[in-house]
Design a protein around this motif. Structure first.
Motif, PDB file in Angstrom:
ATOM      1  N   GLY A  43       0.813  -1.210   0.000  1.00 33.16           N
ATOM      2  CA  GLY A  43       0.000   0.000   0.000  1.00 33.16           C
ATOM      3  C   GLY A  43       0.844   1.258   0.000  1.00 33.16           C
ATOM      4  N   ALA A  44       1.921   1.259   0.797  1.00 36.64           N
ATOM      5  CA  ALA A  44       2.802   2.430   0.848  1.00 36.64           C
ATOM      6  C   ALA A  44       3.445   2.680  -0.508  1.00 36.64           C
ATOM      7  N   LEU A  45       3.938   1.617  -1.146  1.00 36.65           N
ATOM      8  CA  LEU A  45       4.597   1.754  -2.442  1.00 36.65           C
ATOM      9  C   LEU A  45       3.634   2.322  -3.483  1.00 36.65           C
ATOM     10  N   LEU A  46       2.446   1.754  -3.551  1.00 36.86           N
ATOM     11  CA  LEU A  46       1.484   2.182  -4.568  1.00 36.86           C
ATOM     12  C   LEU A  46       1.013   3.620  -4.343  1.00 36.86           C
ATOM     13  N   MET A  47       0.816   4.000  -3.100  1.00 42.97           N
ATOM     14  CA  MET A  47       0.326   5.356  -2.830  1.00 42.97           C
ATOM     15  C   MET A  47       1.433   6.399  -2.975  1.00 42.97           C
ATOM     16  N   LEU A  48       2.681   6.037  -2.663  1.00 45.46           N
ATOM     17  CA  LEU A  48       3.787   6.961  -2.923  1.00 45.46           C
ATOM     18  C   LEU A  48       3.925   7.213  -4.424  1.00 45.46           C
ATOM     19  N   MET A  49       3.758   6.164  -5.206  1.00 46.13           N
ATOM     20  CA  MET A  49       3.833   6.331  -6.653  1.00 46.13           C
ATOM     21  C   MET A  49       2.673   7.167  -7.169  1.00 46.13           C
ATOM     22  N   ARG A  50       1.517   6.994  -6.571  1.00 45.48           N
ATOM     23  CA  ARG A  50       0.376   7.810  -7.002  1.00 45.48           C
ATOM     24  C   ARG A  50       0.613   9.288  -6.694  1.00 45.48           C
ATOM     25  N   MET A  51       1.163   9.561  -5.538  1.00 47.78           N
ATOM     26  CA  MET A  51       1.391  10.959  -5.135  1.00 47.78           C
ATOM     27  C   MET A  51       2.374  11.659  -6.067  1.00 47.78           C
ATOM     28  N   LYS A  52       3.430  10.974  -6.459  1.00 51.07           N
ATOM     29  CA  LYS A  52       4.429  11.620  -7.305  1.00 51.07           C
ATOM     30  C   LYS A  52       4.103  11.493  -8.792  1.00 51.07           C
ATOM     31  N   GLY A  53       3.279  10.471  -9.143  1.00 49.63           N
ATOM     32  CA  GLY A  53       2.990  10.172 -10.540  1.00 49.63           C
ATOM     33  C   GLY A  53       3.955   9.128 -11.068  1.00 49.63           C
ATOM     34  N   GLU A  54       3.426   8.025 -11.585  1.00 48.33           N
ATOM     35  CA  GLU A  54       4.287   6.947 -12.072  1.00 48.33           C
ATOM     36  C   GLU A  54       5.001   7.356 -13.348  1.00 48.33           C
ATOM     37  N   THR A  55       6.176   6.794 -13.564  1.00 43.83           N
ATOM     38  CA  THR A  55       6.946   7.069 -14.775  1.00 43.83           C
ATOM     39  C   THR A  55       6.820   5.909 -15.755  1.00 43.83           C
ATOM     40  N   ALA A  56       7.188   6.156 -16.998  1.00 41.47           N
ATOM     41  CA  ALA A  56       7.158   5.101 -18.016  1.00 41.47           C
ATOM     42  C   ALA A  56       8.075   3.949 -17.622  1.00 41.47           C
ATOM     43  N   ALA A  57       9.246   4.261 -17.057  1.00 48.41           N
ATOM     44  CA  ALA A  57      10.190   3.214 -16.659  1.00 48.41           C
ATOM     45  C   ALA A  57       9.617   2.354 -15.540  1.00 48.41           C
ATOM     46  N   GLU A  58       8.941   2.971 -14.579  1.00 53.08           N
ATOM     47  CA  GLU A  58       8.327   2.200 -13.494  1.00 53.08           C
ATOM     48  C   GLU A  58       7.239   1.269 -14.036  1.00 53.08           C
ATOM     49  N   LEU A  59       6.413   1.797 -14.921  1.00 49.23           N
ATOM     50  CA  LEU A  59       5.355   0.980 -15.509  1.00 49.23           C
ATOM     51  C   LEU A  59       5.938  -0.187 -16.300  1.00 49.23           C
ATOM     52  N   ALA A  60       6.976   0.084 -17.090  1.00 46.93           N
ATOM     53  CA  ALA A  60       7.599  -0.968 -17.890  1.00 46.93           C
ATOM     54  C   ALA A  60       8.197  -2.050 -16.997  1.00 46.93           C
ATOM     55  N   GLY A  61       8.835  -1.654 -15.916  1.00 43.51           N
ATOM     56  CA  GLY A  61       9.405  -2.638 -14.995  1.00 43.51           C
ATOM     57  C   GLY A  61       8.344  -3.495 -14.345  1.00 43.51           C
ATOM     58  N   PHE A  62       7.240  -2.871 -13.934  1.00 41.74           N
ATOM     59  CA  PHE A  62       6.140  -3.638 -13.345  1.00 41.74           C
ATOM     60  C   PHE A  62       5.582  -4.646 -14.347  1.00 41.74           C
ATOM     61  N   VAL A  63       5.411  -4.214 -15.594  1.00 42.12           N
ATOM     62  CA  VAL A  63       4.862  -5.102 -16.616  1.00 42.12           C
ATOM     63  C   VAL A  63       5.819  -6.271 -16.885  1.00 42.12           C
ATOM     64  N   GLN A  64       7.109  -5.992 -16.947  1.00 44.60           N
ATOM     65  CA  GLN A  64       8.079  -7.066 -17.165  1.00 44.60           C
ATOM     66  C   GLN A  64       7.937  -8.155 -16.110  1.00 44.60           C
ATOM     67  N   ALA A  65       7.830  -7.747 -14.854  1.00 50.52           N
ATOM     68  CA  ALA A  65       7.691  -8.732 -13.777  1.00 50.52           C
ATOM     69  C   ALA A  65       6.368  -9.475 -13.882  1.00 50.52           C
ATOM     70  N   ALA A  66       5.298  -8.754 -14.211  1.00 47.53           N
ATOM     71  CA  ALA A  66       3.981  -9.386 -14.312  1.00 47.53           C
ATOM     72  C   ALA A  66       3.952 -10.410 -15.437  1.00 47.53           C
ATOM     73  N   ARG A  67       4.550 -10.082 -16.563  1.00 47.42           N
ATOM     74  CA  ARG A  67       4.570 -11.024 -17.688  1.00 47.42           C
ATOM     75  C   ARG A  67       5.322 -12.299 -17.332  1.00 47.42           C
ATOM     76  N   SER A  68       6.374 -12.164 -16.544  1.00 49.45           N
ATOM     77  CA  SER A  68       7.170 -13.342 -16.198  1.00 49.45           C
ATOM     78  C   SER A  68       6.399 -14.311 -15.311  1.00 49.45           C
ATOM     79  N   HIS A  69       5.308 -13.830 -14.691  1.00 49.90           N
ATOM     80  CA  HIS A  69       4.491 -14.684 -13.834  1.00 49.90           C
ATOM     81  C   HIS A  69       3.285 -15.256 -14.571  1.00 49.90           C
TER      82      HIS A  69
END
Length: 322
Positions: A43-69
């Motif tokens: 929850g802390a990670l997701l809300m900190l990212m929401r407050m600052k605004g997610e970046t393209a690199a953060e989104l791409a990294g999350f997707v890479q991990a999700a695809r591997s699962h």
């Protein structure tokens, strides 16, 4: 493993905090998907990212991990079509007929999604049922539907239960998180062509940038009906994305002069089947279907996509679309 190092990067305070790079984001999502992360840290990670605004690199990294699962090596769609709109500002999902046209043209379409807040609105899954689009309860069924019908809808809770659980955190946090964008970018089969809809225009560029980092070849992102990939025929539509892996922008000009909202007061999913069968005469809805299909065909590299979409609609009842 712990999420603490990644929460610390995001939350150090003014002048010290920074965004995650792509590798850090991938590592953080791997920790989350492993089931070893404390819920408070997630929850802390997701809300900190929401407050600052997610970046393209953060989104791409999350997707890479999700695809591997996600193990979808048996599926081979030509077009990835995510459907994750909240649904509060839209009526019938006419775009499902567009997806059927694309599938009939010989380009298998994988629809995947989750649609919440659907009270008093037509659910996408109701639309699939009305049109005979298989809602796959498992990957084997999805594979058979793609092979036989060229189209299927794969629910997120089947595709990735862990991502579904993260998306459901909105009920606890009271706010959307970057996971709403991650699932749109997911493209679980790493298909060369993808279409995406957004509700907030700012996400058109960031989703295109993240897709470029992921090696996407062809992508079209529009501000569509209720956040879906669905073109309004009475408005000029700006499109962002990729062609041959490089940044691209396009514009679809208005097709009609009629001013009408996409939403209706009491949408009836049976109207989808009625329009397809020719029992419902609604030029506006037909323009939605043809215009949306044209944008999808353009993403697939089809020549003269507007005329091709019109021809597909005209010949939709033939065994093989012309």
């Amino acid at each position: 493993m712990s999420l603490a190092p990644y929460v610390r990067i995001l939350g150090r305070g003014p002048g010290r905090a920074r965004s995650l790079d792509q590798n850090e984001a991938r590592e953080a999502m791997e920790v989350i998907l492993s089931g070893n992360a404390a819920p408070e840290a997630i929850g802390a990670l997701l809300m900190l990212m929401r407050m600052k605004g997610e970046t393209a690199a953060e989104l791409a990294g999350f997707v890479q991990a999700a695809r591997s699962h996600i193990k979808l090596s048996s599926l081979s769609p030509a077009l990835d079509w995510p459907s994750y709109a909240a649904g509060r500002t839209r009526g019938l999902p006419w775009f499902l007929l567009s997806a059927k046209l694309v599938a009939q043209a010989g380009y298998p379409v994988l629809l995947h999604g989750w649609n919440s807040h659907q009270a008093n609105h037509a659910d996408v899954r109701d639309g699939c049922a009305a049109l005979g689009v298989q809602i796959a309860p498992d990957l084997s069924t999805a594979n058979k539907a793609l092979s036989c019908a060229g189209i299927t809808y794969l629910p997120l809770e089947v595709l990735s239960p862990p991502l579904f659980a993260l998306l459901q955190l909105r009920n606890s946090l009271g706010l959307r998180s970057c996971i709403n964008t991650v699932v749109r970018l997911l493209n679980p089969c790493a298909t060369d062509a993808s279409v995406q809809g957004v509700f907030h225009p700012v996400y058109r560029e960031i989703q295109a940038d993240a897709s470029a980092l992921l090696g996407q070849q062809s992508l079209s992102v529009i501000k569509g009906g209720g956040g879906e990939f669905e073109r309004h025929p009475s408005k000029d539509v700006a499109a962002f994305g990729l062609r041959d892996g490089t940044a691209w922008q396009g514009k679809a000009v208005a097709q009609l002069d009629e001013i009408r909202r996409l939403a209706s007061v009491e949408p009836d999913p049976s109207d989808l089947a009625a329009l397809w069968a020719g029992h419902l005469d609604d030029p506006f809805a037909q323009a939605v279907v043809e215009g949306t299909a044209a944008l999808a065909l353009d993403t697939l590299g089809v020549a003269h996509p507007d005329s091709r979409a019109r021809d597909l609609w005209t010949n939709r009842h033939r065994k093989k679309a012309a």
